[in-house]
Design a protein around this motif. Structure first.
Motif, PDB file in Angstrom:
ATOM      1  N   GLY A  95      46.500 108.414  40.663  1.00 27.78           N
ATOM      2  CA  GLY A  95      46.511 107.468  39.552  1.00 27.78           C
ATOM      3  C   GLY A  95      46.685 108.068  38.169  1.00 27.78           C
ATOM      4  N   ALA A  96      46.633 109.417  38.033  1.00 29.59           N
ATOM      5  CA  ALA A  96      46.776 110.052  36.711  1.00 29.59           C
ATOM      6  C   ALA A  96      48.108 110.790  36.640  1.00 29.59           C
ATOM      7  CB  ALA A  96      45.627 111.018  36.468  1.00 29.59           C
ATOM      8  N   ASN A  97      48.812 110.660  35.505  1.00 31.93           N
ATOM      9  CA  ASN A  97      50.107 111.321  35.331  1.00 31.93           C
ATOM     10  C   ASN A  97      49.891 112.797  34.999  1.00 31.93           C
ATOM     11  OD1 ASN A  97      52.720 112.096  34.845  1.00 31.93           O
ATOM     12  ND2 ASN A  97      52.954 110.918  32.952  1.00 31.93           N
ATOM     13  N   ILE A  98      50.089 113.674  35.996  1.00 28.83           N
ATOM     14  CA  ILE A  98      49.775 115.096  35.806  1.00 28.83           C
ATOM     15  C   ILE A  98      50.775 115.801  34.892  1.00 28.83           C
ATOM     16  CG2 ILE A  98      48.450 115.353  37.936  1.00 28.83           C
ATOM     17  CD1 ILE A  98      50.852 116.484  39.316  1.00 28.83           C
ATOM     18  N   LEU A  99      51.925 115.182  34.611  1.00 29.47           N
ATOM     19  CA  LEU A  99      52.880 115.783  33.676  1.00 29.47           C
ATOM     20  C   LEU A  99      52.326 115.785  32.248  1.00 29.47           C
ATOM     21  CD1 LEU A  99      56.381 114.487  34.856  1.00 29.47           C
ATOM     22  CD2 LEU A  99      55.193 116.587  35.496  1.00 29.47           C
ATOM     23  N   GLN A 100      51.289 114.954  32.001  1.00 28.40           N
ATOM     24  CA  GLN A 100      50.671 114.906  30.673  1.00 28.40           C
ATOM     25  C   GLN A 100      49.392 115.736  30.597  1.00 28.40           C
ATOM     26  OE1 GLN A 100      50.256 110.683  29.921  1.00 28.40           O
ATOM     27  NE2 GLN A 100      52.426 110.456  29.366  1.00 28.40           N
ATOM     28  N   PHE A 101      49.030 116.406  31.700  1.00 33.93           N
ATOM     29  CA  PHE A 101      47.831 117.249  31.712  1.00 33.93           C
ATOM     30  C   PHE A 101      48.044 118.472  30.821  1.00 33.93           C
ATOM     31  CE2 PHE A 101      45.531 116.239  35.992  1.00 33.93           C
ATOM     32  CZ  PHE A 101      45.523 114.896  35.664  1.00 33.93           C
ATOM     33  N   SER A 102      46.938 118.994  30.282  1.00 30.75           N
ATOM     34  CA  SER A 102      46.998 120.266  29.555  1.00 30.75           C
ATOM     35  C   SER A 102      47.194 121.390  30.582  1.00 30.75           C
ATOM     36  CB  SER A 102      45.698 120.503  28.783  1.00 30.75           C
ATOM     37  OG  SER A 102      44.628 120.688  29.706  1.00 30.75           O
ATOM     38  N   GLU A 103      47.567 122.575  30.088  1.00 29.79           N
ATOM     39  CA  GLU A 103      47.770 123.713  31.002  1.00 29.79           C
ATOM     40  C   GLU A 103      46.472 124.050  31.739  1.00 29.79           C
ATOM     41  OE1 GLU A 103      49.273 126.457  33.344  1.00 29.79           O
ATOM     42  OE2 GLU A 103      50.443 125.052  32.139  1.00 29.79           O
ATOM     43  N   ARG A 104      45.340 123.891  31.063  1.00 29.79           N
ATOM     44  CA  ARG A 104      44.041 124.171  31.696  1.00 29.79           C
ATOM     45  C   ARG A 104      43.776 123.191  32.845  1.00 29.79           C
ATOM     46  NH1 ARG A 104      38.110 124.206  28.710  1.00 29.79           N
ATOM     47  NH2 ARG A 104      36.942 125.005  30.492  1.00 29.79           N
ATOM     48  N   GLN A 105      44.085 121.918  32.611  1.00 32.23           N
ATOM     49  CA  GLN A 105      43.902 120.908  33.669  1.00 32.23           C
ATOM     50  C   GLN A 105      44.834 121.191  34.847  1.00 32.23           C
ATOM     51  OE1 GLN A 105      44.585 117.562  30.877  1.00 32.23           O
ATOM     52  NE2 GLN A 105      42.765 116.607  31.774  1.00 32.23           N
ATOM     53  N   ARG A 106      46.080 121.585  34.547  1.00 35.12           N
ATOM     54  CA  ARG A 106      47.038 121.887  35.620  1.00 35.12           C
ATOM     55  C   ARG A 106      46.570 123.082  36.451  1.00 35.12           C
ATOM     56  NH1 ARG A 106      52.130 119.245  34.808  1.00 35.12           N
ATOM     57  NH2 ARG A 106      52.695 119.988  36.863  1.00 35.12           N
ATOM     58  N   ARG A 107      46.022 124.093  35.758  1.00 38.99           N
ATOM     59  CA  ARG A 107      45.563 125.304  36.442  1.00 38.99           C
ATOM     60  C   ARG A 107      44.403 124.989  37.380  1.00 38.99           C
ATOM     61  NH1 ARG A 107      46.168 128.617  32.026  1.00 38.99           N
ATOM     62  NH2 ARG A 107      44.031 128.249  31.429  1.00 38.99           N
ATOM     63  N   LYS A 108      43.544 124.076  36.952  1.00 40.23           N
ATOM     64  CA  LYS A 108      42.397 123.682  37.781  1.00 40.23           C
ATOM     65  C   LYS A 108      42.864 122.960  39.041  1.00 40.23           C
ATOM     66  CE  LYS A 108      37.840 121.584  37.214  1.00 40.23           C
ATOM     67  NZ  LYS A 108      36.993 120.733  36.360  1.00 40.23           N
ATOM     68  N   LEU A 109      43.947 122.221  38.896  1.00 40.28           N
ATOM     69  CA  LEU A 109      44.504 121.450  40.009  1.00 40.28           C
ATOM     70  C   LEU A 109      45.235 122.349  41.002  1.00 40.28           C
ATOM     71  CD1 LEU A 109      44.496 118.298  40.304  1.00 40.28           C
ATOM     72  CD2 LEU A 109      46.833 118.328  39.416  1.00 40.28           C
ATOM     73  N   ARG A 110      46.017 123.310  40.463  1.00 36.62           N
ATOM     74  CA  ARG A 110      46.866 124.187  41.288  1.00 36.62           C
ATOM     75  C   ARG A 110      46.030 125.111  42.152  1.00 36.62           C
ATOM     76  NH1 ARG A 110      50.628 124.892  36.752  1.00 36.62           N
ATOM     77  NH2 ARG A 110      49.404 126.675  36.091  1.00 36.62           N
ATOM     78  N   GLY A 111      46.378 125.200  43.412  1.00 35.21           N
ATOM     79  CA  GLY A 111      45.685 126.102  44.326  1.00 35.21           C
ATOM     80  C   GLY A 111      44.385 125.532  44.841  1.00 35.21           C
ATOM     81  N   ASP A 112      43.976 124.382  44.260  1.00 34.44           N
ATOM     82  CA  ASP A 112      42.734 123.739  44.710  1.00 34.44           C
ATOM     83  C   ASP A 112      43.070 122.393  45.352  1.00 34.44           C
ATOM     84  OD1 ASP A 112      40.062 123.200  45.115  1.00 34.44           O
ATOM     85  OD2 ASP A 112      39.733 122.428  43.093  1.00 34.44           O
ATOM     86  N   ARG A 113      43.416 121.397  44.513  1.00 40.96           N
ATOM     87  CA  ARG A 113      43.740 120.067  45.061  1.00 40.96           C
ATOM     88  C   ARG A 113      45.207 119.990  45.497  1.00 40.96           C
ATOM     89  NH1 ARG A 113      40.180 120.640  46.604  1.00 40.96           N
ATOM     90  NH2 ARG A 113      40.841 119.014  48.013  1.00 40.96           N
ATOM     91  N   ILE A 114      46.098 120.647  44.747  1.00 37.41           N
ATOM     92  CA  ILE A 114      47.521 120.706  45.118  1.00 37.41           C
ATOM     93  C   ILE A 114      47.894 122.177  45.279  1.00 37.41           C
ATOM     94  CG2 ILE A 114      49.882 120.114  44.460  1.00 37.41           C
ATOM     95  CD1 ILE A 114      48.802 117.911  42.691  1.00 37.41           C
ATOM     96  N   SER A 115      48.378 122.516  46.459  1.00 35.89           N
ATOM     97  CA  SER A 115      48.675 123.913  46.755  1.00 35.89           C
ATOM     98  C   SER A 115      50.119 124.049  47.211  1.00 35.89           C
ATOM     99  CB  SER A 115      47.722 124.407  47.842  1.00 35.89           C
ATOM    100  OG  SER A 115      47.617 125.794  47.816  1.00 35.89           O
ATOM    101  N   MET A 116      50.663 125.269  47.112  1.00 32.75           N
ATOM    102  CA  MET A 116      52.080 125.458  47.440  1.00 32.75           C
ATOM    103  C   MET A 116      52.305 126.754  48.208  1.00 32.75           C
ATOM    104  SD  MET A 116      55.311 125.074  44.863  1.00 32.75           S
ATOM    105  CE  MET A 116      57.008 125.183  45.423  1.00 32.75           C
ATOM    106  N   ILE A 117      53.129 126.665  49.236  1.00 39.36           N
ATOM    107  CA  ILE A 117      53.602 127.851  49.953  1.00 39.36           C
ATOM    108  C   ILE A 117      55.012 128.115  49.450  1.00 39.36           C
ATOM    109  CG2 ILE A 117      54.120 128.852  52.207  1.00 39.36           C
ATOM    110  CD1 ILE A 117      52.333 126.570  53.397  1.00 39.36           C
ATOM    111  N   PHE A 118      55.234 129.305  48.905  1.00 38.41           N
ATOM    112  CA  PHE A 118      56.531 129.611  48.305  1.00 38.41           C
ATOM    113  C   PHE A 118      57.506 130.164  49.339  1.00 38.41           C
ATOM    114  CE2 PHE A 118      53.544 129.666  44.807  1.00 38.41           C
ATOM    115  CZ  PHE A 118      54.217 128.908  43.853  1.00 38.41           C
ATOM    116  N   GLN A 119      58.796 130.093  48.980  1.00 39.54           N
ATOM    117  CA  GLN A 119      59.864 130.480  49.896  1.00 39.54           C
ATOM    118  C   GLN A 119      59.936 131.988  50.110  1.00 39.54           C
ATOM    119  OE1 GLN A 119      63.587 128.766  48.789  1.00 39.54           O
ATOM    120  NE2 GLN A 119      64.766 129.857  50.302  1.00 39.54           N
ATOM    121  N   GLU A 120      59.635 132.772  49.078  1.00 33.44           N
ATOM    122  CA  GLU A 120      59.848 134.220  49.159  1.00 33.44           C
ATOM    123  C   GLU A 120      58.519 134.954  49.020  1.00 33.44           C
ATOM    124  OE1 GLU A 120      62.515 133.922  46.035  1.00 33.44           O
ATOM    125  OE2 GLU A 120      64.321 133.989  47.266  1.00 33.44           O
TER     126      GLU A 120
END
Length: 555
Positions: A95-120
């Protein structure tokens, strides 16, 4: 306008949304991303919309350069500084637009609630830290946990992703693992904090077919346990059909079509989707000319490494025999496949044959010339005659050099081309031969997709006009339709220039289409060898049979 909507196979909302009672965990609308480049702007993604619900897997498919990874990186907030996301773009997470999050909010989200496996995985793992310390860091950044608890969790994760000898791997560095093992470490890190959303960008690219199925089943089991939602970015349509619930098809940054997996495979609507579903490695190697002489021969080649076990203060060293007294013969014009599961010793053996690592014993002859005793400086005059295309194109292309400089460098070192203009002409011809435009000389590696970088790596190898090329998983990062083009390119180059290839791969479909003979490896030993059709049609060992079954009988 109404007519355009009637004919559109990709409306902004999913075709199955009416049957849904809950809201999507991710609702992305109107994503548009441009990149500022030297001569203007590249529209990488144009007005993409998709929805993802809890507990399901959506697949985003398309050829390399179609914008799949850029779309995923927009969600993660991992775009480069050159990228400009359009103001109209929205990505709602719960329900929240994460494109408007601050970098700190994005960092808290990354690797915790939203995670990514990279190609290389080689360029995503830090080369100066051990595998264990990197997984522990990924856990402790987001979880209140002692170092001891985090280490126990790291070991549990490595066991989960089925890395052999996980206790020893914790103390190893990324370069000591095979490509497939590094990819499994990346998967372990991504799953460390039980995320709500897992973005898997080509998660099984570097994995052999048997481990691929295990990893995808692991992700699916975790998904069911945790109601985790998965965005699967891949060019492997077999994987898409087996593991996804809904499919989005992208081309040139635009959405061409989307539908449930069952309906899309049964009745594709867009011409591009039909082309994609009809693409698969076909044909076979052209017959070998009679009387072809031997260009490469190996006798009793052995390579071993000392692996560190135990604690830091009481280390124990144990010998790992990666290549166990192997023999090999390769003729001019011939393509010899080297297959086996990840960690079987394929790449180590291939690199030993080019003297890129030092064998413990055995003899190696290139064009009847003994090279097993030669030093690096003595090998240098032979380097233009033997080239290599590595598995991970991003880590093998210098990020600080332009594409023109990267390919021209080999010509300068080997004194090929009388003038700079002549060298640049050869560079352009090599790029065009590898399926890339000749006008990209001033661009940098990070500006290309994984598949495009692999083609640049192939162009760099063929620019030197070698006699022998070691191809280490050269098509692993390429989508099916481009795979077919590369196979045709390699066949044509072989016919025109009399090239010999040692083709290391876990993709038996590509091996069948390209190779004359095949060697099957397991744990540093040769299990079986012979003409490619004989080995793949009538395997003599249970191990080969398992590989063949996983490659050809998955529905």
């Amino acid at each position: 306008m109404a007519l355009a909507l009637v004919n559109s196979f990709a409306p902004p909302v999913r075709l199955d949304h009416e049957g849904r009672t809950e809201s999507p965990i991710i609702d992305a609308r109107n994503i548009a991303v441009n990149f500022k480049v030297e001569h203007g702007t590249v529209e990488a993604v144009k007005d993409i919309s998709f929805q993802l619900y809890r507990g399901e897997t959506i697949a985003i498919v398309g050829e390399s350069g179609s914008g799949k990874s850029v779309t995923a990186r927009t969600v993660m907030g991992l775009l480069s500084k050159r990228a400009v996301v359009a103001p109209k773009s929205t990505v709602e997470y719960d329900g929240a637009n994460i494109l408007q999050f601050s970098e700190r909010q994005r960092r808290k989200l990354r690797g915790d609630r939203i995670s990514m496996i990279f190609q290389e995985p080689m360029s995503s793992l830090n080369p100066i830290y051990t595998i264990g310390s990197q997984i522990v860091e990924a856990i402790r950044v987001h979880r209140r946990m002692s170092k001891k608890q985090a280490q126990a969790r790291a070991l549990e994760l490595l066991k989960h992703v089925q890395i052999p000898d996980p206790e020893a791997r914790l103390n190893q560095y990324p370069h000591q693992l095979s490509g497939g093992q590094r990819q499994r470490v990346m998967i372990a890190m991504a799953l460390a904090n039980d995320p709500d959303v897992l973005i898997a960008d080509e998660p099984t690219t570097a994995l052999d077919v048997t481990v691929q199925a295990q990893i995808l089943n692991l992700i699916r089991n975790l998904q069911q346990e945790l109601r985790m939602a998965v965005i699967l970015i891949t060019h492997d349509l077999t994987v898409v059909r087996q593991f996804s619930d809904y499919v989005y098809v992208m081309q040139h940054g635009e959405m061409r079509e989307h539908n449930t997996t069952e309906k899309l495979f049964a009745n594709p609507q867009h011409a591009y989707t039909k082309h994609l579903l009809g693409s698969e490695p076909r044909g076979q190697a052209n017959p070998l000319p009679e009387g072809s002489d031997v260009i490469l021969e190996a006798r009793d080649v052995r390579v071993s490494f000392m692996m560190r076990h135990g604690s830091f203060f009481k280390p124990q060293l144990k010998e790992l025999v990666a290549v166990d007294s192997l023999n090999l013969t390769l003729r001019r014009h011939e393509t010899l496949g080297l297959v086996g599961e990840s960690g079987s010793g394929k790449t180590t053996f291939g690199q030993a044959l080019l003297r890129l690592n030092d064998p413990d014993g055995g003899e190696i002859f290139f064009d009847k010339l003994p090279i097993h005793g030669k030093s690096r400086s003595q090998m240098r005059p032979l380097r233009s005659r033997m080239q290599v295309v590595f598995q991970d194109p991003f880590s093998s292309l210098n990020p600080r050099m332009t594409i023109g400089q990267i390919i021209e460098e080999g010509l300068v070192v080997n004194k090929l081309g009388a003038t700079k203009a002549e060298r640049l002409d050869r560079v352009r011809q090599a790029l065009i031969a590898a399926g890339m435009p000749g006008n990209i000389l001033s661009r940098f590696p990070h500006e290309f997709s994984g598949g495009q970088r692999q083609r640049i790596a192939i162009a760099r190898a063929i620019a030197l006009e070698p006699e022998f090329i070691l191809l280490d998983e050269p098509t692993s990062a390429l989508d099916l339709s481009v795979q077919a083009q590369i196979i045709e390119l390699l066949r044509r180059l072989q016919d025109e220039r009399g090239l010999s290839y040692l083709f290391i791969s876990h993709d038996l479909k590509v091996v069948r289409a390209l190779c004359h003979r095949v060697i099957v490896m397991q744990n540093g030993k040769i299990m079986e060898e012979g003409p490619v059709n004989d080995v793949l049609t009538n395997p003599k060992t249970a191990y080969t049979e398992r590989l063949v079954k996983a490659a050809f009988e998955v529905s």
